[in-house]
Design an enzyme around this catalytic site. Sequence first.
Site, short mmCIF file in Angstrom:
data_model
loop_
_atom_site.label_atom_id
_atom_site.label_comp_id
_atom_site.label_asym_id
_atom_site.label_seq_id
_atom_site.Cartn_x
_atom_site.Cartn_y
_atom_site.Cartn_z
N LYS A 72 0.86 -1.18 0.00
CA LYS A 72 0.00 0.00 0.00
C LYS A 72 0.90 1.24 0.00
CE LYS A 72 -4.43 1.35 1.94
NZ LYS A 72 -5.58 1.01 2.76
N GLU A 77 -19.82 -5.69 9.44
CA GLU A 77 -20.84 -4.93 10.17
C GLU A 77 -21.88 -5.84 10.79
OE1 GLU A 77 -19.72 -4.10 7.12
OE2 GLU A 77 -18.78 -2.14 7.42
N ARG A 80 -25.73 -2.43 6.26
CA ARG A 80 -25.34 -3.84 6.06
C ARG A 80 -25.90 -4.76 7.14
NH1 ARG A 80 -20.47 -5.15 2.87
NH2 ARG A 80 -21.25 -4.41 0.87
C1 LIG Z 1 -19.12 -2.24 3.98
C2 LIG Z 1 -17.96 -1.30 4.15
N1 LIG Z 1 -17.43 -1.11 5.37
C3 LIG Z 1 -16.38 -0.27 5.52
C4 LIG Z 1 -15.86 0.41 4.46
C5 LIG Z 1 -14.74 1.42 4.64
N2 LIG Z 1 -13.51 0.98 3.96
C6 LIG Z 1 -13.14 1.48 2.77
S1 LIG Z 1 -11.73 0.85 2.21
C7 LIG Z 1 -11.57 -0.11 3.56
C8 LIG Z 1 -10.38 -1.01 3.69
C9 LIG Z 1 -10.28 -1.95 2.56
O1 LIG Z 1 -9.16 -2.73 2.72
P1 LIG Z 1 -8.65 -3.60 1.50
O2 LIG Z 1 -9.80 -4.25 0.83
O3 LIG Z 1 -7.58 -4.49 2.00
O4 LIG Z 1 -8.07 -2.54 0.49
P2 LIG Z 1 -6.74 -1.67 0.60
O5 LIG Z 1 -7.16 -0.31 1.05
O6 LIG Z 1 -5.83 -2.33 1.58
O7 LIG Z 1 -6.20 -1.67 -0.77
C10 LIG Z 1 -12.62 0.09 4.45
C11 LIG Z 1 -12.77 -0.57 5.77
C12 LIG Z 1 -16.46 0.20 3.21
N3 LIG Z 1 -16.05 0.84 2.11
N4 LIG Z 1 -17.49 -0.66 3.08
#
Ligand SMILES: Cc1ncc(C[n+]2csc(CCOP(=O)(O)OP(=O)(O)O)c2C)c(N)n1
Length: 630
Positions: A283, A369, A397
């Site tokens: 990242k 969630e 959710r």
């Molecule tokens: C249902 C839901 N809960 C929380 C989020 C907030 N959120 C956005 S990106 C993220 C982290 C995603 O992590 P990952 O899939 O590993 O992607 P990375 O940022 O590491 O590339 C979160 C928790 C969301 N978008 N959707």
Amino acid sequence: MKSPVRYALLESIRSPADLRKLPKSKLPALAKELRTYLIETVATRGGHFAAGLGTVELTIALHYVFDTPLDRIVWDVGHQAYPHKVLTGRREALHTIKQKDGLAPFPTRSESVFDTFGVGHSSTSISAALGMAIASAQAGERRRVVAVIGDGAMSAGLAFEALNHAGSLNHDVLVVLNDNDMSISENVGAMSNYFAKVLSGKVYAHLREGSKKVLRQMPTVWELARRSEEHVKGMILPGTMFEEMGWNYIGPIDGHDLKSLTSTLKNLRDLRGPQLLHVVTRKGKGYPPAEADPIKWHGPGPFDPTSGTIYKEKVEGPSYSQIFGQWLCDIAERDPRIIGITPAMREGSGLVEFEKRFPERYFDVAIAEQHAVTFAAGLACEGAKPVVAIYSTFLQRAYDQLIHDVALQKLPVLFALDRAGLVGSDGATHQGSYDISFLRCIPNMVIMAPADENECRQMLYTGTTLDRPSVVRYPRGQGPGVAVQEAMQALPVGRAQFRRKGNSGLALLAFGSMVTPAERLADRFDATLVNMRFIKPLDEDMVAKIAREHTALVTLEENAIAGGAGSAVSESLATRGQQLPTLHLGIPDRFIEHGSRNDCLALAGLDLPNLESSIETFFKTLPHLNTGTA
Ligand SMILES: Cc1ncc(C[n+]2csc(CCOP(=O)(O)OP(=O)(O)O)c2C)c(N)n1
């Protein structure tokens, strides 16, 4: 600054078809340009950043190998899709992303044919990809479908459900697991640990990948090898979770090595059945400050690309999230039964300090969630006092869990509902427009909306004194700047606060964030003003009294008008047989797109000028009111 020489390759690509004309040898240079372009562009306005830097090579490789848009790439969440937007004809508009009338924050079907599925909420990609694959197969089309999902997004139940379903079918779906070991904060959970173990078996995996490529040409030998390999793997690797679920697991491979990405994807492109490619990325890749602190650089504001200084937004006073975070620490200090729960939103929800001070009472449950809510219900059954910190949009959710596991059993779970109302630049997928409507129809719930920071603290405290579930819904960002008292005192449940007596015959019944603008409106129209405080139980006696003493009512809330707090007021009056002209001001029946929070309020007609003119128009239908405006 953006001279054609610096972006010579990038500027030659108006769509992935141009990309596919490049020789493979040029791809690393293209990746370099793309990365620099992302850094320079996001620096000007801010936006999702570290995740996109990590997917530069993967995005190039996918569009290079697959015949997009005929082949479908489905991005999960979509915050990592800036490189995708750049390569699919939106390079010049990238600087407008997340702003009013600019590019959408996430892939959006109406924006581009390359955006195959609208996203923003996580963990939808595998389900959507499977649906696309099956529909294409049934229509007799030969199209490949690829879901790209992060290790964070993979932690959600929805992703597991899709893996479970697709693994039992024989449809051609490729899932690319983009594993950077991070969610917004550190990724958590057994699955995350499992990925780490797989990575520690990397040498073995490399060997395995090499042999696979060769053996693939000879199905019977391959099948034999696969069987004996499973036996060996059982001894060497901690488990073969995906393969046990029916997926052909490949990897892990280096997600920044264009050569191995393109050749592996090419091999996979023609394989049948569900395939899972495990790609390891970093990242923030290529921008040292973001590599060093990907949490800070997940979604920074504008910054100086050279020094890596993020410009500080000028804000006065603490945000509601900070008010909540401070309150949670204070109440946890007093009451050992308090437990703080977040579904992967530690920073956004204001829980950083709480985790430090009360690590045993802090639970990041990953992007889960539904689990967060039922987990809280279980805690409450045994006398703990769970506080679920969750954004309004993400509580959507967990609706069944809220009804079936919490409310039906009347369990005292407190929901600290952040980002309730319009959130701004994250746009339509993230607006907290519906929580009042979907919550207030559930029996046993207490729903509060603070008018200011201190009321927020007192309401949160009130929630912990109740024998039933409760919700405090507060907006994104700062409140009106009211000083927060350290003392905590429970508010009388279901009682509104009378604020101002007017003489025009008009009364404003305002909820939460709308109390502050309503003060101005009350002055402007010489109207009575009530801070309603509770959406449920509604202060029906106050509503009835106000209705008796006034000629017209205006309700104000930052929630959908349909089924919102204003509806509750009208329902109450109707039940008592009271009738008077009532205007409901709230979010209209359409999705509100991205922009600043003020832009969004204006789009919804909830900024001061629009509120004023709506009330004026309402007045015109009421000539008997003493407003001086008719
Ligand atoms: C249902 C839901 N809960 C929380 C989020 C907030 N959120 C956005 S990106 C993220 C982290 C995603 O992590 P990952 O899939 O590993 O992607 P990375 O940022 O590491 O590339 C979160 C928790 C969301 N978008 N959707």
